[in-house]
Design a protein around this motif. Structure first.
Motif, short mmCIF file in Angstrom:
data_model
loop_
_atom_site.label_atom_id
_atom_site.label_comp_id
_atom_site.label_asym_id
_atom_site.label_seq_id
_atom_site.Cartn_x
_atom_site.Cartn_y
_atom_site.Cartn_z
N GLN A 76 0.84 -1.29 0.02
CA GLN A 76 0.08 -0.09 -0.14
C GLN A 76 0.73 1.30 0.04
O GLN A 76 0.51 2.35 -0.13
N ARG A 77 2.22 1.16 0.12
CA ARG A 77 2.83 2.35 0.33
C ARG A 77 4.39 2.22 -0.19
O ARG A 77 4.91 3.39 -0.25
N ALA A 111 2.33 8.50 -6.47
CA ALA A 111 1.36 7.42 -5.88
C ALA A 111 1.41 6.40 -6.83
O ALA A 111 1.29 6.48 -8.06
N PRO A 227 -0.45 12.68 3.46
CA PRO A 227 -1.15 11.41 3.68
C PRO A 227 -1.45 11.06 5.27
O PRO A 227 -1.05 11.40 6.22
N ARG A 229 -1.34 8.33 6.85
CA ARG A 229 -0.63 7.62 7.44
C ARG A 229 0.73 8.31 7.96
O ARG A 229 1.44 7.83 9.00
N HIS A 265 -7.75 1.77 2.65
CA HIS A 265 -6.32 1.91 2.89
C HIS A 265 -5.83 3.47 2.99
O HIS A 265 -6.35 4.38 2.55
N GLY A 267 -3.58 5.54 2.35
CA GLY A 267 -2.99 6.12 1.34
C GLY A 267 -4.06 6.89 0.52
O GLY A 267 -3.69 7.79 -0.24
N ASN A 268 -5.29 6.45 0.62
CA ASN A 268 -6.49 6.89 0.14
C ASN A 268 -7.11 8.32 0.68
O ASN A 268 -8.08 8.83 0.27
#
Length: 421
Positions: A76-77, A111, A227, A229, A265, A267-268
């Motif tokens: 995801q990253r 991304a 982001p 995260r 997730h 990142g969205n």
């Protein structure tokens, strides 16, 4: 990679995954870290549906072995981007000579994901935009990849999940993946969400740019943001504001509009300079039926009451139970672990004791899978709710979920009473 080589590699990864699952089923130890690393390397290169499935699995943090989940979460990253030489032809097919449309395009994506990657650009008029570009040839390999994914899902038979239920889960996943290739539908979803949440001053949805959009390129106004995260461990006031926005937005999506952004997730999601929650990537939006919401509320009500029999009935209503021997003790422990998050007043989603207890139940959930069947039709909804639970955990959210859920439960009582009067 040629299709035969791609298929061979997917089959190899599937066999390795199946071997680890079989070892676990037989009571032996599996090297989940090594498996996760192999899946990361292989799927990061192959991309497409199999990588998407691994990303979906990674969001069930409390069900996967910790070492496997950590490796899959890297998809995801840290997934490797496709080189510019592979992406540029898709942009040329959409726009012709790029210099005639753009003053600048960043050749390195900021991304990258399973089905496409995102490049920043500036139009000749000076507007900052982002271009979500679908990986070339993805539509051509999708169906063949899905065949391999279906074979991988069939490994669930080792856990006594019936073929019919596995087929239903596969069909739900397949429809979602096919829908994600429809960038015109995603542009429409962006426009719909912008209208829907225009009155909220804590939510931002990027503006789609129809004149620059096409079948394999989605153009949006650039919204600079941090982001989600990257907020972990940062300013507490900001994190609590964002967590409240996320919880309120998800509740409104489900119970007011009957649909949900189903790719949770981190990142969205991001936060802009004004502290507003930015919602990206509306390629996976699913409708949620009233009956599904009612069944979920029944399960929540039973969980808060710590009533194992009522929990079993609610799971049956969701299509997630069959056979004899309801695992009532497992229900009771799950309720005891989850119910504190919904107690009156602010509750700490960062309390490691809560999700440690939930994670410790995972082996017993897998062992009882022949009775706790995965409900068909709500795979993506379950993934969404679970994914956002972990988003709130990572934000260290302190939320009064009691005040958010009690009105929904009261409304359900009123609806049931009206129906019976």
């Amino acid at each position: 990679m040629r299709q035969t080589g791609r298929t061979r590699r997917l089959m190899g990864l599937g066999m390795r995954t199946g071997g680890a699952m079989l070892r676990t089923r037989l009571g032996a130890e599996a090297d989940w870290r090594a498996l996760g690393a192999a899946l990361f390397d292989g799927l990061s290169e192959l991309k497409g549906p199999a990588m998407k499935l691994a990303q979906v699995a990674a969001q069930w943090d409390d069900l996967l072995p910790a070492e496997l989940g950590e490796e899959l979460a890297r998809l995801q990253r840290q997934a490797a981007p496709m080189p510019w030489e592979g992406i540029r032809p898709t942009l040329v097919a959409q726009y012709g000579e790029l210099d005639a449309v753009f003053a600048d395009i960043e050749t390195r994506p900021f991304a990258s994901a399973s089905m496409g990657q995102v490049h920043r650009a500036v139009t000749l008029s000076g507007q900052a935009v982002v271009l979500k570009v679908q990986y070339p040839g993805l539509a051509d390999v999708l169906e063949q990849d899905l065949v391999q994914v279906h074979r991988l899902l069939r490994l669930g038979r080792w856990f006594k999940v019936p073929s019919a239920r596995l087929d239903a889960l596969f069909e739900e996943l397949s429809q979602s993946l096919r829908h994600e290739l429809d960038y015109q539908a995603e542009a429409q979803a962006l426009a719909r969400y912008r209208r829907r949440y225009a009155a909220r001053d804590d939510i931002v949805v990027p503006e789609p740019l129809p004149a620059l959009c096409g079948p394999r390129v989605l153009a949006m106004a650039y919204v600079p943001a941090t982001p989600l995260r990257d907020l972990q461990g940062g300013d507490d006031v900001l994190r609590q504001r964002v967590a409240a926005s996320l919880a309120d937005w998800l509740t409104e999506e489900l119970f007011c509009h009957g649909e949900v952004h189903a790719d949770p997730h981190a990142g969205n999601f991001a936060v802009d300079d004004h502290g507003r929650l930015v919602v990206y990537d509306l390629g996976a939006v699913i409708a949620v039926q009233p009956g599904q919401l009612d069944a979920l509320l029944r399960l929540l009500e039973a969980t808060l009451a710590e009533d194992p029999m009522a929990m079993d009935a609610a799971l049956a209503a969701l299509g997630g139970r069959q056979g004899q021997g309801a695992p009532l003790a497992l229900y009771a422990e799950a309720a005891a672990a989850a119910a504190p998050l919904f107690a009156p007043g602010e509750q700490d989603f960062g309390d490691v004791r809560v999700h440690r207890r939930l994670r410790e139940l995972s082996p017993r959930v897998w062992a009882a899978l022949d009775r706790l069947q995965p409900p068909a039709g709500i795979l993506l909804l379950s993934r969404t709710l679970n994914g956002h639970y972990w988003n709130l955990v990572r934000l260290g959210a302190r939320l009064d979920m009691n005040s958010r859920t009690r009105p929904l439960l009261r409304r359900r009582y009123e609806d049931v009473g009206t129906a019976h009067s």
